[in-house]
Design a protein around this motif. Structure first.
Motif, PDB file in Angstrom:
ATOM      1  N   THR A  45       6.439  -3.182 -16.961  1.00 40.42           N
ATOM      2  CA  THR A  45       6.835  -3.953 -18.137  1.00 40.42           C
ATOM      3  C   THR A  45       5.605  -4.607 -18.776  1.00 40.42           C
ATOM      4  O   THR A  45       4.645  -4.950 -18.073  1.00 40.42           O
ATOM      5  CB  THR A  45       7.854  -5.037 -17.763  1.00 40.42           C
ATOM      6  N   PRO A  46       5.606  -4.805 -20.099  1.00 36.89           N
ATOM      7  CA  PRO A  46       4.401  -5.294 -20.783  1.00 36.89           C
ATOM      8  C   PRO A  46       3.861  -6.604 -20.245  1.00 36.89           C
ATOM      9  O   PRO A  46       2.640  -6.738 -20.046  1.00 36.89           O
ATOM     10  CB  PRO A  46       4.865  -5.436 -22.242  1.00 36.89           C
ATOM     11  N   TRP A  47       4.723  -7.590 -20.019  1.00 35.74           N
ATOM     12  CA  TRP A  47       4.236  -8.899 -19.591  1.00 35.74           C
ATOM     13  C   TRP A  47       3.649  -8.841 -18.187  1.00 35.74           C
ATOM     14  O   TRP A  47       2.603  -9.448 -17.918  1.00 35.74           O
ATOM     15  CB  TRP A  47       5.365  -9.934 -19.662  1.00 35.74           C
ATOM     16  N   ALA A  48       4.292  -8.122 -17.293  1.00 33.63           N
ATOM     17  CA  ALA A  48       3.762  -8.008 -15.932  1.00 33.63           C
ATOM     18  C   ALA A  48       2.451  -7.236 -15.918  1.00 33.63           C
ATOM     19  O   ALA A  48       1.508  -7.591 -15.209  1.00 33.63           O
ATOM     20  CB  ALA A  48       4.794  -7.344 -15.022  1.00 33.63           C
ATOM     21  N   VAL A  49       2.372  -6.167 -16.705  1.00 32.92           N
ATOM     22  CA  VAL A  49       1.144  -5.375 -16.780  1.00 32.92           C
ATOM     23  C   VAL A  49       0.006  -6.209 -17.359  1.00 32.92           C
ATOM     24  O   VAL A  49      -1.125  -6.196 -16.853  1.00 32.92           O
ATOM     25  CB  VAL A  49       1.372  -4.102 -17.619  1.00 32.92           C
ATOM     26  N   ALA A  50       0.292  -6.963 -18.423  1.00 31.62           N
ATOM     27  CA  ALA A  50      -0.743  -7.797 -19.038  1.00 31.62           C
ATOM     28  C   ALA A  50      -1.261  -8.846 -18.062  1.00 31.62           C
ATOM     29  O   ALA A  50      -2.472  -9.064 -17.950  1.00 31.62           O
ATOM     30  CB  ALA A  50      -0.193  -8.467 -20.286  1.00 31.62           C
ATOM     31  N   ALA A  51      -0.352  -9.498 -17.360  1.00 32.11           N
ATOM     32  CA  ALA A  51      -0.757 -10.525 -16.400  1.00 32.11           C
ATOM     33  C   ALA A  51      -1.560  -9.926 -15.260  1.00 32.11           C
ATOM     34  O   ALA A  51      -2.573 -10.494 -14.829  1.00 32.11           O
ATOM     35  CB  ALA A  51       0.474 -11.250 -15.862  1.00 32.11           C
ATOM     36  N   ALA A  79       2.511   1.931  -7.542  1.00 32.04           N
ATOM     37  CA  ALA A  79       3.031   0.607  -7.222  1.00 32.04           C
ATOM     38  C   ALA A  79       2.801  -0.412  -8.330  1.00 32.04           C
ATOM     39  O   ALA A  79       3.258  -1.560  -8.227  1.00 32.04           O
ATOM     40  CB  ALA A  79       2.406   0.105  -5.914  1.00 32.04           C
ATOM     41  N   LEU A  80       2.098  -0.024  -9.404  1.00 26.39           N
ATOM     42  CA  LEU A  80       1.830  -0.952 -10.498  1.00 26.39           C
ATOM     43  C   LEU A  80       3.111  -1.282 -11.261  1.00 26.39           C
ATOM     44  O   LEU A  80       4.026  -0.470 -11.324  1.00 26.39           O
ATOM     45  CB  LEU A  80       0.818  -0.339 -11.474  1.00 26.39           C
ATOM     46  N   PRO A  81       3.178  -2.475 -11.861  1.00 26.74           N
ATOM     47  CA  PRO A  81       4.339  -2.809 -12.694  1.00 26.74           C
ATOM     48  C   PRO A  81       4.363  -1.947 -13.950  1.00 26.74           C
ATOM     49  O   PRO A  81       3.371  -1.283 -14.284  1.00 26.74           O
ATOM     50  CB  PRO A  81       4.121  -4.286 -13.035  1.00 26.74           C
ATOM     51  N   LEU A 130      -2.707  -6.259  -6.935  1.00 22.91           N
ATOM     52  CA  LEU A 130      -1.498  -5.611  -6.430  1.00 22.91           C
ATOM     53  C   LEU A 130      -0.910  -6.386  -5.255  1.00 22.91           C
ATOM     54  O   LEU A 130       0.320  -6.540  -5.142  1.00 22.91           O
ATOM     55  CB  LEU A 130      -1.818  -4.178  -6.004  1.00 22.91           C
ATOM     56  N   ALA A 131      -1.774  -6.891  -4.376  1.00 20.24           N
ATOM     57  CA  ALA A 131      -1.298  -7.701  -3.254  1.00 20.24           C
ATOM     58  C   ALA A 131      -0.621  -8.975  -3.750  1.00 20.24           C
ATOM     59  O   ALA A 131       0.376  -9.433  -3.175  1.00 20.24           O
ATOM     60  CB  ALA A 131      -2.457  -8.041  -2.324  1.00 20.24           C
ATOM     61  N   LEU A 132      -1.143  -9.548  -4.822  1.00 24.37           N
ATOM     62  CA  LEU A 132      -0.510 -10.721  -5.416  1.00 24.37           C
ATOM     63  C   LEU A 132       0.835 -10.347  -6.012  1.00 24.37           C
ATOM     64  O   LEU A 132       1.842 -11.033  -5.791  1.00 24.37           O
ATOM     65  CB  LEU A 132      -1.431 -11.304  -6.495  1.00 24.37           C
ATOM     66  N   TYR A 133       0.873  -9.267  -6.773  1.00 25.68           N
ATOM     67  CA  TYR A 133       2.098  -8.803  -7.422  1.00 25.68           C
ATOM     68  C   TYR A 133       3.200  -8.525  -6.400  1.00 25.68           C
ATOM     69  O   TYR A 133       4.368  -8.883  -6.606  1.00 25.68           O
ATOM     70  CB  TYR A 133       1.779  -7.553  -8.234  1.00 25.68           C
ATOM     71  N   ARG A 134       2.819  -7.917  -5.284  1.00 31.07           N
ATOM     72  CA  ARG A 134       3.795  -7.573  -4.247  1.00 31.07           C
ATOM     73  C   ARG A 134       4.004  -8.708  -3.244  1.00 31.07           C
ATOM     74  O   ARG A 134       4.702  -8.545  -2.249  1.00 31.07           O
ATOM     75  CB  ARG A 134       3.330  -6.305  -3.514  1.00 31.07           C
ATOM     76  N   LYS A 135       3.374  -9.854  -3.494  1.00 25.36           N
ATOM     77  CA  LYS A 135       3.517 -11.067  -2.688  1.00 25.36           C
ATOM     78  C   LYS A 135       3.032 -10.897  -1.258  1.00 25.36           C
ATOM     79  O   LYS A 135       3.519 -11.544  -0.332  1.00 25.36           O
ATOM     80  CB  LYS A 135       4.974 -11.551  -2.702  1.00 25.36           C
ATOM     81  N   ALA A 136       2.036 -10.039  -1.082  1.00 29.78           N
ATOM     82  CA  ALA A 136       1.405  -9.903   0.229  1.00 29.78           C
ATOM     83  C   ALA A 136       0.366 -10.988   0.437  1.00 29.78           C
ATOM     84  O   ALA A 136       0.020 -11.311   1.582  1.00 29.78           O
ATOM     85  CB  ALA A 136       0.756  -8.532   0.369  1.00 29.78           C
ATOM     86  N   ASN A 163       2.241  -2.598 -27.271  1.00 30.15           N
ATOM     87  CA  ASN A 163       2.117  -1.391 -28.091  1.00 30.15           C
ATOM     88  C   ASN A 163       1.662  -0.178 -27.297  1.00 30.15           C
ATOM     89  O   ASN A 163       1.835   0.955 -27.753  1.00 30.15           O
ATOM     90  CB  ASN A 163       1.139  -1.632 -29.239  1.00 30.15           C
ATOM     91  N   ASP A 164       1.049  -0.394 -26.142  1.00 30.05           N
ATOM     92  CA  ASP A 164       0.540   0.721 -25.340  1.00 30.05           C
ATOM     93  C   ASP A 164       0.390   0.291 -23.889  1.00 30.05           C
ATOM     94  O   ASP A 164      -0.716   0.139 -23.372  1.00 30.05           O
ATOM     95  CB  ASP A 164      -0.795   1.212 -25.900  1.00 30.05           C
ATOM     96  N   VAL A 165       1.525   0.096 -23.235  1.00 27.52           N
ATOM     97  CA  VAL A 165       1.520  -0.340 -21.835  1.00 27.52           C
ATOM     98  C   VAL A 165       0.785   0.660 -20.948  1.00 27.52           C
ATOM     99  O   VAL A 165       0.039   0.285 -20.043  1.00 27.52           O
ATOM    100  CB  VAL A 165       2.958  -0.545 -21.333  1.00 27.52           C
ATOM    101  N   ALA A 166       0.973   1.942 -21.229  1.00 25.66           N
ATOM    102  CA  ALA A 166       0.351   2.972 -20.392  1.00 25.66           C
ATOM    103  C   ALA A 166      -1.170   2.862 -20.389  1.00 25.66           C
ATOM    104  O   ALA A 166      -1.809   3.055 -19.345  1.00 25.66           O
ATOM    105  CB  ALA A 166       0.774   4.357 -20.871  1.00 25.66           C
ATOM    106  N   ALA A 167      -1.763   2.533 -21.535  1.00 25.41           N
ATOM    107  CA  ALA A 167      -3.225   2.420 -21.612  1.00 25.41           C
ATOM    108  C   ALA A 167      -3.730   1.273 -20.756  1.00 25.41           C
ATOM    109  O   ALA A 167      -4.787   1.378 -20.120  1.00 25.41           O
ATOM    110  CB  ALA A 167      -3.656   2.234 -23.065  1.00 25.41           C
ATOM    111  N   VAL A 168      -2.997   0.168 -20.731  1.00 20.72           N
ATOM    112  CA  VAL A 168      -3.422  -0.977 -19.927  1.00 20.72           C
ATOM    113  C   VAL A 168      -3.211  -0.696 -18.444  1.00 20.72           C
ATOM    114  O   VAL A 168      -4.038  -1.077 -17.613  1.00 20.72           O
ATOM    115  CB  VAL A 168      -2.677  -2.250 -20.370  1.00 20.72           C
TER     116      VAL A 168
END
Length: 258
Positions: free
Chosen positions: A181-187, A177-179, A202-208, A104-109
């Motif tokens: 989409t709702p599911w990626a942002v929530a995770a 560099a943040l995701p 962020l390092a995890l998300y970008r697989k560093a 409902n509010d991806v930007a806030a998260v």
């Protein structure tokens, strides 16, 4: 030290872990179904109980964008025995929070994650003892070098917990560099709040970094203290629950669209 950053940031009203805190005081419901499964629908991959679609606490369909996540949710429902214990269902809790809140509010998260970029765990170093200083550098410096090389984000380090203003250019670079989409942002929000570091998330998300590397980096101080003074059962139980939530977020982050 990470607890200090948790207190400083507080909890977002859309925090995907809030549901787990509230559910711990709710009486457990008896298991009322024989089997859990997954059905493909126009809304995504829906979780079913005895063939009937499951609803979130907000009365929305419990459905994931990819089958892998839906199957993980269904497996949690299938693993319940006499009662349904939400604390043993971290992917389900994350899904409920994503569907009912984050979507409902991806930007806030995203904004809540970005707050950590100003006071991230990795910026604040111990002044003693030497072994702890070395451990922090071993786990944290490679992440900061990667951010500088990959994103052009150069941050300032400090001793203790006195706030240090970070360069706007660096904060903006990692924010972009943040995701989205709702599911990626929530995770990613779950990983951030558990570790106390949006930079590690962020390092995890970008697989560093691998999940185990992120977990180790997030717990340098706690591991040091445990080695010096030992850890009681209550502390170990909290760590185990955090690790379950962390692993669930890692699973979702790796599977869903970005």
């Amino acid at each position: 030290m990470r607890e200090l950053f948790d207190e400083a940031h507080g909890h977002s009203p859309l925090d995907p872990r809030e549901a787990s805190r509230k559910s711990s005081t709710t009486p457990l419901r008896k298991r009322f179904y024989e089997s859990a499964g997954v059905a493909e629908t126009p809304e995504g991959f829906a979780v079913t109980l005895d063939g009937k679609q499951v609803r979130t606490p907000g009365k929305r369909m419990l459905a994931a964008p990819v089958r892998e996540v839906a199957e993980a949710i269904a497996a949690e429902w299938g693993a319940q025995v006499d009662v349904i214990d939400p604390m043993s269902m971290p992917v389900t809790r994350l899904a409920n929070s994503t569907i009912d809140g984050v979507a409902n509010d991806v930007a806030a998260v995203r904004d809540d994650i970005a707050k950590y970029f100003d006071t991230d765990l990795l910026f604040y170093r111990a002044s003693f003892p030497e072994e702890l200083i070395a451990r922090q550098a071993e786990h944290w410096d490679p992440v900061l070098r990667w951010l500088a090389d990959e994103l052009g984000a150069h941050f300032i380090l400090a001793e203790g917990v006195m706030h240090v203003k970070q360069p706007d250019k660096a904060v903006q670079a990692v924010r972009q560099a943040l995701p989205e989409t709702p599911w990626a942002v929530a995770a990613m929000h779950v990983v951030t709040t558990i570790t106390g570091s949006a930079l590690l998330a962020l390092a995890l998300y970008r697989k560093a970094l691998t999940p185990d590397q992120v977990w180790a980096a997030a717990h340098v101080d706690e591991d040091w203290n445990s080695q010096q003074w030992g850890a009681d059962d209550e502390v170990m139980q909290r760590w185990a629950q955090r690790r379950r939530d962390f692993d669930a977020a890692v699973k979702v982050l790796a599977a869903v669209p970005r």
